[in-house]
Design an enzyme around this catalytic site. Sequence first.
Site, PDB file in Angstrom:
ATOM      1  N   ASP A  72     -26.534  -2.185 -11.977  1.00 28.01           N
ATOM      2  CA  ASP A  72     -26.141  -3.466 -11.410  1.00 28.01           C
ATOM      3  C   ASP A  72     -27.389  -4.351 -11.245  1.00 28.01           C
ATOM      4  O   ASP A  72     -28.185  -4.447 -12.173  1.00 28.01           O
ATOM      5  CB  ASP A  72     -25.395  -3.255 -10.082  1.00 28.01           C
ATOM      6  CG  ASP A  72     -24.679  -4.506  -9.602  1.00 28.01           C
ATOM      7  OD1 ASP A  72     -23.571  -4.793 -10.086  1.00 28.01           O
ATOM      8  OD2 ASP A  72     -25.245  -5.220  -8.749  1.00 28.01           O
ATOM      9  N   TYR A 106     -27.324 -13.772  -6.243  1.00 20.60           N
ATOM     10  CA  TYR A 106     -26.585 -14.409  -7.335  1.00 20.60           C
ATOM     11  C   TYR A 106     -27.008 -15.868  -7.492  1.00 20.60           C
ATOM     12  O   TYR A 106     -27.280 -16.333  -8.609  1.00 20.60           O
ATOM     13  CB  TYR A 106     -25.077 -14.323  -7.077  1.00 20.60           C
ATOM     14  CG  TYR A 106     -24.521 -12.936  -7.224  1.00 20.60           C
ATOM     15  CD1 TYR A 106     -23.909 -12.533  -8.404  1.00 20.60           C
ATOM     16  CD2 TYR A 106     -24.607 -12.015  -6.181  1.00 20.60           C
ATOM     17  CE1 TYR A 106     -23.393 -11.251  -8.544  1.00 20.60           C
ATOM     18  CE2 TYR A 106     -24.105 -10.735  -6.312  1.00 20.60           C
ATOM     19  CZ  TYR A 106     -23.503 -10.355  -7.498  1.00 20.60           C
ATOM     20  OH  TYR A 106     -23.016  -9.081  -7.639  1.00 20.60           O
ATOM     21  N   HIS A 125     -19.049   1.874 -13.007  1.00 21.12           N
ATOM     22  CA  HIS A 125     -20.165   1.033 -12.583  1.00 21.12           C
ATOM     23  C   HIS A 125     -21.064   1.697 -11.540  1.00 21.12           C
ATOM     24  O   HIS A 125     -22.271   1.470 -11.534  1.00 21.12           O
ATOM     25  CB  HIS A 125     -19.609  -0.281 -12.029  1.00 21.12           C
ATOM     26  CG  HIS A 125     -20.645  -1.306 -11.740  1.00 21.12           C
ATOM     27  ND1 HIS A 125     -21.436  -1.871 -12.718  1.00 21.12           N
ATOM     28  CD2 HIS A 125     -21.040  -1.878 -10.570  1.00 21.12           C
ATOM     29  CE1 HIS A 125     -22.255  -2.759 -12.173  1.00 21.12           C
ATOM     30  NE2 HIS A 125     -22.035  -2.780 -10.871  1.00 21.12           N
TER      31      HIS A 125
END
Length: 465
Positions: free
Chosen positions: A224, A370, A427
């Site tokens: 990630d 982000y 993930h």
Amino acid sequence: MSNCCRILWIAIVIGLGVLYYEITKEFPKPNIPLDTWWGTGKSQKIDTSMRPFKIAINDEVLNTLKVKLSDVSFTPPLEGIDFQYGFNTNTLKKLVDFWRTQYNWREREALLNKYPHFKTNIQGLDIHYVHIKPQVSKNIHVLPMIMVHGWPGSFVEFYKIIPMLTTPRTDYNFVFELILPSIPGYGFSQAAAKPGLGATQIAVIMHNLMDRIGFKKYYVQGGDWGSRIVSAMSTLFPENVLGHHSNLCFLNTLSSNIKSFVGSLFPEWFAGKQNVHKIYPLSEHFFTLLEESGYFHIQATKPDTVGVALRDSPAGLAAYILEKFSTGTNKAWRSAKDGNLQSKFTFTELLDNVMIYYVTGSITTSMRIYAESYSWDHLSLNMDRVPTIVPTACAKFPHEIAYKTDFQLAEKYKTLLQSTIMPRGGHFAALEEPLLLAEDIFSAVKKFIDHHSKKDSKNQENRDL
């Protein structure tokens, strides 16, 4: 052929050549300052010691949590809808009841404190990390490795894999000394007081952390956001990073995307028969990405707004985080009423991770990565087009959110020594399939060692000539 036609063809060829060059050209390594001050105010003298730290949450925080968990109202899900609209509230009610009546934070806190924790100030921020030193005989080599988590994960994701990486084996003559940091703004690591701390700048902090601890050369691993951070470490510090292992090898360049489009004409040739479904049909994957990336757009634009609600409501926080643990592990689990969460994880394991966000109040600051990493300033670094020469290994889990072929990855990773198609997993590999991930890390590092050994031998031969 007339002169006009010749000139036209020459112009087209030259134009295509220029276009190809612009699309595929590599960018130089950006000059990222190593001492940017991310703390409050102006740069000042800091305490460079590595201070022992123990997780000890105040009773008042836990009492408030219990009160809030006792006062939750749930909107009933639609008939026939499981996790397609997000976290099913019937399942959420069960989770909240378990959290309030059975989950024991003090027991989990003691488990988390099983390994030594520390804090040290890097560039104005107190960075938290777990440091595990294996106890081995003299004939076993101990190799330093930093493992970096992502969102919505934390350092607790790695607790299952710790003994697998630090216990001696008969098939390898090395184990790992592990550094498990919390990304700035996550958990017990201090958040930046200034804008601009994206994945590349965090890579500098993590490199400085390893240097502070005393490691001049080390290995890196991540998934990630951790994958983006350790990739940047490998790109920026090739003289320090001995090997780069990732369970989310990814790049987003125009040339790699063009390859995906062209590859759709010959999908089995481009992706390999067993991997075609991970890329094609492109339209299906595009709409899945669109459906599952709503959170991404919010967090890349207005993280502080949604953060207010998530910090105030523990039930909302759990729903927001754990919906990702369902879909991220297997997108097909959207069609299960309980999201199949307990088929791979326990409620206790999942809540351990949620609690790191809750007790530290770090959900808002965690989401800012982000916005910072997708700002124009950060994107202009073009890190995906800066070549990485460090030996690299990619573990490709079948239910990962994104897939790139080795042909595409070779654009950036110039020394891709290992690429493993995993038999299962998604993930959150370290938490879901720690044994598979550990096996791949050992195999990769052995290849890294052999690569450096051959390189050193060749350099010695050249010096002897």
